[in-house]
Design an enzyme around this catalytic site. Structure first.
Site, short mmCIF file in Angstrom:
data_model
loop_
_atom_site.label_atom_id
_atom_site.label_comp_id
_atom_site.label_asym_id
_atom_site.label_seq_id
_atom_site.Cartn_x
_atom_site.Cartn_y
_atom_site.Cartn_z
CE LYS A 176 -4.20 -1.60 0.16
NZ LYS A 176 -5.27 -1.08 -0.64
C1 LIG Z 1 -3.30 -7.12 3.70
C2 LIG Z 1 -3.99 -6.69 2.45
N1 LIG Z 1 -4.16 -7.59 1.50
C3 LIG Z 1 -4.81 -7.30 0.36
C4 LIG Z 1 -5.32 -6.03 0.13
C5 LIG Z 1 -6.07 -5.77 -1.15
O1 LIG Z 1 -5.41 -4.86 -1.97
P1 LIG Z 1 -6.24 -3.87 -2.85
O2 LIG Z 1 -6.92 -2.92 -1.91
O3 LIG Z 1 -5.24 -3.17 -3.70
O4 LIG Z 1 -7.24 -4.65 -3.62
C6 LIG Z 1 -5.17 -5.06 1.12
C7 LIG Z 1 -5.75 -3.73 0.97
O5 LIG Z 1 -5.98 -3.03 1.91
C8 LIG Z 1 -4.47 -5.39 2.30
O6 LIG Z 1 -4.28 -4.50 3.29
#
Ligand SMILES: Cc1ncc(COP(=O)(O)O)c(C=O)c1O
Length: 452
Positions: free
Chosen positions: A44
């Protein structure tokens, strides 16, 4: 000299690592993009910088302003890093199912965190979306990032994650597997990769309790699909603008239990300590492995680090309370199934005659031999009978220490049955364990079979 001008410049260019043991059943080459190498320990960081860059260029955030976001922690971490380097304040709203570790980390970087209830509608004024929106209206010179609908999110992955994977695989990637939350990671990365090669398959990983899979397959937003789940970071009860459903070839749902167990395997078998959604991605790959061939090159994206889940999926009690370790029988379960829990033993100076008598009376075929408090050996019915046969005259008044063998091995009460089984052999018919009250127990092969 070789250095970066600030921590934000270290974001990206994360390694691609081949998975080995955990994918031994999968015919393809499986490579993991390990995003924990980012300074905020998650993918992120990439979109956090991009959202703030774009807001600054558009004049939506001015010096000294406040960054507001609803975040499960990882986006907050990335935003907090940007805020520290560029001098902004941060207020984050998050839901009460997020791990305490994640919330404490945000506070460590100077952010204010407001915890909101998970089990309310997104439109409810108490939800973490609504609280963030309200704050952004009330606070001057504030910018609500809104990672769900702010397309700078997926653009960040179009500009960095996609090109990195293309370059690292030398264009040989055939499948991308990604957990989907806001959709930024999958949509941006997939858009870049499909522009390079439209045949690359994009598989999104969803949770039970989320709307994505059904919506993708039927076009129906089914509220009946929405219910609480434990997995963190993926699955949604809304349709974020960042999810580009047209670019995703299929969604696969993974259960909370399978995701947690898969994350633990990544730690123990590959030495990669990752978050819950990494387990979802791996479990999803295994569920879908029948669709792969030996010529495929699969890239899994692992979003965040396991340190944020130490009190959860990496904690045996937490796992057991949720029934995630229910198949694992441990030494303590076998001890509690024993009817007679007394610890029978003999002192090393005891006469062989008496030892045989005790064994007959108690129907026991081996006994620990103690010298004062210490366990120094084992005596078995077999060894006594052999001794008497070999020395028929002058025998039964000898001390038992003459004929004892090595002590039975000591094992922990938490040892799983699968490992306990490996302790037994022809020479070692039993083990010894100590409970929390410091009482010894003997567990024989026969006890185990009887308990099972
Ligand atoms: C630990 C984790 N995995 C997966 C995701 C999913 O990513 P995206 O929001 O880009 O779909 C997030 C998003 O907050 C996350 O914090």
């Amino acid at each position: 000299m070789s250095y970066y001008n600030n921590i934000l410049e270290t974001i990206g260019n994360t390694p691609l690592v081949k998975l080995n043991k955990v994918v031994s059943q999968v015919p393809a080459l499986v490579l993991a993009k390990i995003e924990t190498f980012n300074p905020g320990n998650s993918i992120k960081d990439r979109m956090a910088v991009k959202m703030i860059d774009d807001a600054e260029v558009a004049g939506k955030l001015k010096p000294g302003g406040t960054i507001i976001e609803c975040t499960s922690g990882n986006t907050g971490m990335g935003l907090a890093l940007v805020a520290c380097v560029r001098g902004y304040k941060c207020i984050f709203t998050t839901s009460d199912k997020q791990s305490k570790e994640k919330i404490d980390l945000l506070k460590a970087l100077g952010a204010e965190v407001i915890v909101c209830p998970t089990n309310v509608e997104p439109t409810d004024p108490r939800s973490y979306y609504s609280v963030a929106e309200k704050l952004s209206k009330e606070i001057n010179n504030s910018f609500w990032c809104n990672q769900y609908d702010n397309l700078s999110n997926s653009q960040a992955h179009y500009e960095s994650t996609g090109p990195e994977i293309w370059q690292q695989t030398e264009g040989k990637i055939t499948h991308l597997i990604v957990g989907v939350g806001t959709g930024g990671t999958i949509s941006g990365t997939a858009r870049f990769l499909k522009e390079k090669n439209p045949n690359i398959k994009i598989w999104g990983i969803d949770t039970y309790g989320s709307v994505f899979k059904k919506y993708h397959e039927t076009g129906i937003f089914d509220e009946k699909e929405i219910y609480p789940y434990i997995t963190e970071g993926i699955g949604e009860d809304i349709l974020p603008k960042n999810v580009d459903f047209s670019i995703i070839d299929l969604f696969e749902k993974v259960s909370d239990k399978d995701a947690a167990l898969a994350a633990r395997r990544l730690a123990r078998e590959e030495g990669i300590l990752l978050g819950y959604s990494a387990g979802s991605a791996l479990a999803g790959l295994i569920q879908l492995s029948g669709k792969l061939t030996k010529d495929d090159v699969v890239v899994l994206i692992f979003h965040d680090h396991g340190s944020r889940y130490i009190g959860k999926i990496y904690n045996d009690d937490w796992m057991r309370e949720r029934g995630f370790l229910d198949s694992e029988i441990k030494v303590k379960d076998l001890i509690s199934a024993k009817k007679d829990k007394a610890f029978y033993y003999v002192q090393s100076v005891e006469k062989i005659r008496n030892v045989l008598k005790i064994m007959k009376e108690r129907d026991i075929s081996q006994l620990p031999v103690l010298e004062n408090e210490n366990i120094i050996g084992t005596v078995s019915e077999n060894s006594i009978l052999s001794f008497i046969l070999e020395n028929p005259l002058d025998n039964a008044d000898k001390e038992v220490k003459l004929i004892m063998s090595d002590p039975m091995p000591k094992v922990s009460m938490d040892l799983p049955l699968s490992l306990l089984n490996k302790c037994f052999s022809e020479k070692i018919p039993g083990v010894i364990t100590k409970d929390q009250n410091d009482h010894y127990h003997v567990l024989t092969k026969y006890d185990v079979i009887r308990a099972l």
